[in-house]
Design a protein around this motif. Sequence first.
Motif, PDB file in Angstrom:
ATOM      1  N   UNK A 112       0.833  -1.204   0.000  1.00 32.16           N
ATOM      2  CA  UNK A 112       0.000   0.000   0.000  1.00 32.16           C
ATOM      3  C   UNK A 112       0.867   1.253   0.000  1.00 32.16           C
ATOM      4  N   UNK A 113       2.025   1.209   0.680  1.00 27.57           N
ATOM      5  CA  UNK A 113       2.949   2.342   0.677  1.00 27.57           C
ATOM      6  C   UNK A 113       3.520   2.569  -0.718  1.00 27.57           C
ATOM      7  N   UNK A 114       3.892   1.483  -1.400  1.00 23.14           N
ATOM      8  CA  UNK A 114       4.410   1.596  -2.760  1.00 23.14           C
ATOM      9  C   UNK A 114       3.377   2.264  -3.655  1.00 23.14           C
ATOM     10  N   UNK A 115       2.150   1.752  -3.607  1.00 25.75           N
ATOM     11  CA  UNK A 115       1.112   2.243  -4.511  1.00 25.75           C
ATOM     12  C   UNK A 115       0.697   3.680  -4.208  1.00 25.75           C
ATOM     13  N   UNK A 116       0.710   4.051  -2.933  1.00 21.76           N
ATOM     14  CA  UNK A 116       0.248   5.392  -2.568  1.00 21.76           C
ATOM     15  C   UNK A 116       1.352   6.443  -2.621  1.00 21.76           C
ATOM     16  N   UNK A 117       2.614   6.031  -2.399  1.00 21.67           N
ATOM     17  CA  UNK A 117       3.686   7.019  -2.237  1.00 21.67           C
ATOM     18  C   UNK A 117       4.826   6.919  -3.236  1.00 21.67           C
ATOM     19  N   UNK A 118       4.992   5.773  -3.897  1.00 20.77           N
ATOM     20  CA  UNK A 118       6.168   5.587  -4.747  1.00 20.77           C
ATOM     21  C   UNK A 118       5.847   5.428  -6.227  1.00 20.77           C
ATOM     22  N   UNK A 119       4.568   5.389  -6.573  1.00 19.01           N
ATOM     23  CA  UNK A 119       4.172   5.228  -7.979  1.00 19.01           C
ATOM     24  C   UNK A 119       3.713   6.570  -8.535  1.00 19.01           C
ATOM     25  N   UNK A 120       4.339   6.992  -9.630  1.00 20.22           N
ATOM     26  CA  UNK A 120       3.888   8.217 -10.299  1.00 20.22           C
ATOM     27  C   UNK A 120       2.611   7.913 -11.070  1.00 20.22           C
ATOM     28  N   UNK A 121       1.558   8.654 -10.762  1.00 16.29           N
ATOM     29  CA  UNK A 121       0.279   8.474 -11.463  1.00 16.29           C
ATOM     30  C   UNK A 121       0.047   9.679 -12.374  1.00 16.29           C
ATOM     31  N   UNK A 122       0.004   9.452 -13.678  1.00 21.83           N
ATOM     32  CA  UNK A 122      -0.107  10.564 -14.627  1.00 21.83           C
ATOM     33  C   UNK A 122      -1.451  11.269 -14.603  1.00 21.83           C
ATOM     34  N   UNK A 123      -2.433  10.695 -13.900  1.00 22.89           N
ATOM     35  CA  UNK A 123      -3.750  11.308 -13.828  1.00 22.89           C
ATOM     36  C   UNK A 123      -4.383  10.955 -12.479  1.00 22.89           C
ATOM     37  N   UNK A 124      -4.965  11.941 -11.773  1.00 22.72           N
ATOM     38  CA  UNK A 124      -5.553  11.661 -10.458  1.00 22.72           C
ATOM     39  C   UNK A 124      -6.743  10.709 -10.503  1.00 22.72           C
ATOM     40  N   UNK A 125      -7.332  10.490 -11.675  1.00 27.31           N
ATOM     41  CA  UNK A 125      -8.474   9.586 -11.792  1.00 27.31           C
ATOM     42  C   UNK A 125      -8.075   8.148 -11.473  1.00 27.31           C
ATOM     43  N   UNK A 126      -6.801   7.817 -11.639  1.00 24.52           N
ATOM     44  CA  UNK A 126      -6.364   6.469 -11.273  1.00 24.52           C
ATOM     45  C   UNK A 126      -6.620   6.204  -9.788  1.00 24.52           C
ATOM     46  N   UNK A 127      -6.358   7.195  -8.948  1.00 21.05           N
ATOM     47  CA  UNK A 127      -6.616   7.034  -7.516  1.00 21.05           C
ATOM     48  C   UNK A 127      -8.110   6.883  -7.248  1.00 21.05           C
ATOM     49  N   UNK A 128      -8.920   7.614  -7.990  1.00 22.17           N
ATOM     50  CA  UNK A 128     -10.371   7.491  -7.846  1.00 22.17           C
ATOM     51  C   UNK A 128     -10.826   6.078  -8.214  1.00 22.17           C
ATOM     52  N   UNK A 129     -10.256   5.520  -9.266  1.00 20.58           N
ATOM     53  CA  UNK A 129     -10.607   4.164  -9.680  1.00 20.58           C
ATOM     54  C   UNK A 129     -10.195   3.147  -8.621  1.00 20.58           C
ATOM     55  N   UNK A 130      -9.042   3.355  -8.001  1.00 23.62           N
ATOM     56  CA  UNK A 130      -8.574   2.441  -6.956  1.00 23.62           C
ATOM     57  C   UNK A 130      -9.539   2.444  -5.771  1.00 23.62           C
ATOM     58  N   UNK A 131     -10.002   3.628  -5.395  1.00 23.78           N
ATOM     59  CA  UNK A 131     -10.935   3.741  -4.279  1.00 23.78           C
ATOM     60  C   UNK A 131     -12.252   3.034  -4.600  1.00 23.78           C
ATOM     61  N   UNK A 132     -12.749   3.245  -5.817  1.00 25.40           N
ATOM     62  CA  UNK A 132     -14.002   2.607  -6.233  1.00 25.40           C
ATOM     63  C   UNK A 132     -13.860   1.083  -6.250  1.00 25.40           C
ATOM     64  N   UNK A 133     -12.755   0.599  -6.788  1.00 25.73           N
ATOM     65  CA  UNK A 133     -12.531  -0.848  -6.857  1.00 25.73           C
ATOM     66  C   UNK A 133     -12.487  -1.465  -5.467  1.00 25.73           C
TER      67      UNK A 133
END
Length: 219
Positions: free
Chosen positions: A14-35
């Motif tokens: 969870x630390x890798x995914x939240x803090x160490x991965x560059x996400x080119x669009x904030x919608x990716x985080x929204x999709x993760x929350x929905x999933x």
Amino acid sequence: MKPRPSIYIPELESFIDSSLVYKPNPIFSEMETYAKEKNIPIVTAATGAVLSHLLSLLKPSQVLELGTGLGYSTLWMAVGSPNSQFVTVDRHEEQAALLDEYAKKMGIWEQIHVKRITASVMDYLQENREEWIQSDLFFVDCDKITYPDIFRILWKDAKPGASFLFDNMLWHGRVLHPDPKKPSDLAVMSLWDEVKSQVFRYTLYPVGDGLLFFQKDKK
């Protein structure tokens, strides 16, 4: 879907995914929350980033994705290679249709090229060979029980030089001690046997639940 154990020590993934991965669009985080809220299985952010990077290097003309989910992995790949043509297959139309909505939210709907197919993965492969046989890259993330059969079909008919990506190849760590009573465990181990006996070179990316990459030799 019940929670699956991570292959990492507690809290590291969870630390890798939240803090160490560059996400080119904030919608990716929204999709993760929905999933997470809806218990929809998706690749991890780290896996998505590796998919995006690989496609940016390979630049495939045509990609076949087996298992759309809500389009999370599709959009990671499309961001990495926006000029590629994507065909993504899933039997759950309502869920897969979320891909369109998220792409619009990202502002990339008009720039990417994605065709969604609502069908059983095995039915699609058997009935639409002429459509997928020219694909340059295959990404497989569907029912694990089908993995060995999918490999045999694609490996036999894919064109020389085609690339393959299979997710969940560490199967939540169960490759270490597979349960002979679980068909999914046996299927993942069977695919490993197929790959190791037939593929000349292959690479396991230990991100998420294990991403396996290999290519068909050019003739």
